[in-house]
Write a protein that holds these residues in place. Structure first.
Motif, PDB file in Angstrom:
ATOM      1  N   ASN A 276     -13.586  26.385  -9.009  1.00  8.68           N
ATOM      2  CA  ASN A 276     -14.230  27.271  -8.039  1.00  8.68           C
ATOM      3  C   ASN A 276     -15.088  28.311  -8.764  1.00  8.68           C
ATOM      4  OD1 ASN A 276     -12.746  26.151  -5.722  1.00  8.68           O
ATOM      5  ND2 ASN A 276     -10.967  27.094  -6.707  1.00  8.68           N
ATOM      6  N   MET A 277     -16.280  28.581  -8.250  1.00  6.34           N
ATOM      7  CA  MET A 277     -17.191  29.496  -8.933  1.00  6.34           C
ATOM      8  C   MET A 277     -16.679  30.941  -8.895  1.00  6.34           C
ATOM      9  SD  MET A 277     -21.304  30.074  -8.477  1.00  6.34           S
ATOM     10  CE  MET A 277     -21.681  28.507  -9.266  1.00  6.34           C
ATOM     11  N   ILE A 278     -16.683  31.586 -10.042  1.00  6.36           N
ATOM     12  CA  ILE A 278     -16.316  33.000 -10.165  1.00  6.36           C
ATOM     13  C   ILE A 278     -17.553  33.855 -10.362  1.00  6.36           C
ATOM     14  CG2 ILE A 278     -15.002  34.693 -11.512  1.00  6.36           C
ATOM     15  CD1 ILE A 278     -13.313  32.724  -9.861  1.00  6.36           C
ATOM     16  N   ASN A 279     -18.426  33.438 -11.265  1.00  7.07           N
ATOM     17  CA  ASN A 279     -19.696  34.123 -11.504  1.00  7.07           C
ATOM     18  C   ASN A 279     -20.830  33.111 -11.406  1.00  7.07           C
ATOM     19  OD1 ASN A 279     -19.194  37.023 -12.371  1.00  7.07           O
ATOM     20  ND2 ASN A 279     -17.826  35.964 -13.797  1.00  7.07           N
ATOM     21  N   ASP A 280     -21.818  33.396 -10.593  1.00 11.00           N
ATOM     22  CA  ASP A 280     -23.018  32.567 -10.534  1.00 11.00           C
ATOM     23  C   ASP A 280     -23.968  33.074 -11.616  1.00 11.00           C
ATOM     24  OD1 ASP A 280     -25.263  31.111 -10.020  1.00 11.00           O
ATOM     25  OD2 ASP A 280     -25.509  31.753  -7.934  1.00 11.00           O
TER      26      ASP A 280
END
Length: 335
Positions: A276-280
C-alpha cells in the motif's frame, strides 16, 4: 637505430624472466645476457631505465614486476569524479536553533553516541561501518575507529554536549519521550548536513558537466529533499526550544537478545509491507512523511525505536499490524 632496437627488444625478455622469479640485479643481468647475448652494459642501462619509468620495481637488491594496475571502470571513474567535486563542499555548522549560545568550534559529533553504544559494540576500539567503495554505487562493511565512526559536523561542542546529555549519559528508559525525541533529532541533524553537502557537490559538478546532464535531475530531487527537511526542522526546533517532546511519536520493539548493532537514520518509504502506498514520491508538492529509525543494544536486549511526526500517526498505523504485532523472528526479518 640498432641501439634503440636492442633496448626495445630487451624489455620482453626482462619481463618474461621476472614473471617466473624475483632476482637481484646481477642475476637478472646474467639471465638476460644468457638469452640475448646483448652487451651487459646495455642490459644494465635498460633495466635502470625500466625502473626509473616505474615498469620494474626494486626492493633492496631485488628486481620484480610491479603489481598490474587494474584500469578504472565507469563506476570507479564516476566515484573519483565525485570525490574530486567533494573538496571544499563540506558543511560545518551547528544546526541547533539557539545560535547565540553556540561555542566557537564545530565538532565531529556522533550520530550514534560514542559512550554507551559504540563503546559497547566496538572490538579493539573499532566498529564495522558501511563504507562506500570508490564506485560510490555500492558499499560494504569495513573497520573504522569508534571515535570517528558515524561522525558529522553538525553541532558545536556546547550544543552537542548539552542537548544530547539525556541519551549520552543515561540509559534509555522505555517510553521516555525526551530521549526518543533526541534520538530522532540527532538522526535528522545528520541527514540535513549530508543532504546539503550532496547539494554542494552536485552544484560544483554541474559547472563542469553543463546543462542537460543527469546531474540536473539529481540536483532537483536533492533540493526537494532539503526543502522538506527544513520544513521538519522548523517543527523540531520549536519543540526542542520549548522542551515539548510530544511532536514525535515512537513505536518501540524490544528484542530479547542483545545484538551488537546500532542504527541512526531518517528515511521515507514508498509502500508498506503489503504494497500500500505511503508516500507518492512522484508528487513533488507534498512533503514526504519520514521515519526516524534508531537501533541499539542495552542491558542484554536490543531496542528498536521507530519514530515519526505525530501528525503522521494515521499514515504509520500499519506498523501495529505489519511489524509491532508480529513474533520476534518476523520482526527481525522485516527490520
Amino acid at each position: 637505430t640498432s641501439f634503440l632496437r636492442e633496448m626495445a627488444t630487451l624489455k620482453p625478455f626482462i619481463e618474461d624472466i621476472l614473471k617466473k622469479n624475483t632476482l637481484d640485479f646481477d642475476k637478472l643481468v646474467q639471465q638476460v645476457y644468457d638469452e640475448t647475448k646483448v652487451d651487459k652494459d646495455k642490459i644494465k642501462t635498460r633495466i635502470n631505465k625500466l625502473v626509473s619509468e616505474g615498469l620494474l620495481k626494486i626492493d633492496k637488491e631485488n628486481i620484480s614486476l610491479p603489481k598490474p594496475q587494474r584500469p578504472l571502470g565507469l563506476k570507479e571513474e564516476f566515484g573519483k569524479f565525485v570525490r574530486t567535486m567533494s573538496k571544499n563542499t563540506k558543511i560545518s555548522e551547528c544546526v541547533h536553533p539557539d545560535k547565540s549560545a553556540c561555542s566557537e568550534k564545530i565538532i565531529k559529533a556522533h550520530s550514534i553516541q560514542n559512550n554507551g553504544i559504540l563503546s559497547k559494540i566496538a572490538k579493539n576500539g573499532e566498529v564495522m561501518q558501511i563504507k562506500f567503495d570508490e564506485s560510490i554505487f555500492t558499499g560494504d562493511l569495513s573497520k573504522v575507529g569508534r571515535r570517528i565512526a558515524t561522525t558529522f559536523t553538525g553541532f558545536c561542542g556546547k550544543h552537542d554536549n548539552d542537548t544530547f546529555e539525556p541519551i549520552e549519559k543515561k540509559s534509555y528508559e522505555l517510553g521516555n519521550k525526551e530521549q526518543e525525541f533526541l534520538f530522532a533529532y540527532r538522526a535528522f541533524a545528520r541527514e540535513l548536513i549530508v543532504k546539503q553537502q550532496a547539494q554542494n557537490i552536485n552544484l560544483k559538478a554541474l559547472k563542469i558537466a553543463g546543462s542537460g546532464s543527469f546531474l540536473e535531475g539529481i540536483g532537483h530531487y536533492t533540493k526537494i529533499a532539503i526543502r522538506d527537511l527544513f520544513s521538519i526542522k522548523t517543527k523540531l526546533d520549536e519543540s526542542l526550544s520549548k522542551k515539548d517532546y510530544e511532536l514525535i511519536e515512537t513505536k518501540q520493539i524490544v528484542l530479547d537478545t542483545e545484538y551488537l548493532i546500532s542504527v541512526s537514520s531518517i528515511f521515507s518509504i514508498e509502500f508498506d509491507f503489503e504494497g500500500n502506498m505511503i508516500n507518492d514520491l512522484s508528487d513533488e508538492e507534498t512533503e514526504v512523511k519520514d521515519i526516524f529509525l534508531t537501533i541499539f543494544p542495552q542491558d542484554g536486549k536490543t531496542y528498536v525505536l521507530i519514530s515519526y511526526l505525530k501528525k503522521d500517526s494515521s499514515t504509520f498505523k500499519f506498523l501495529d499490524s505489519q511489524l509491532i504485532g508480529l513474533d520476534e523472528q518476523e520482526q527481525i526479518n522485516r527490520i
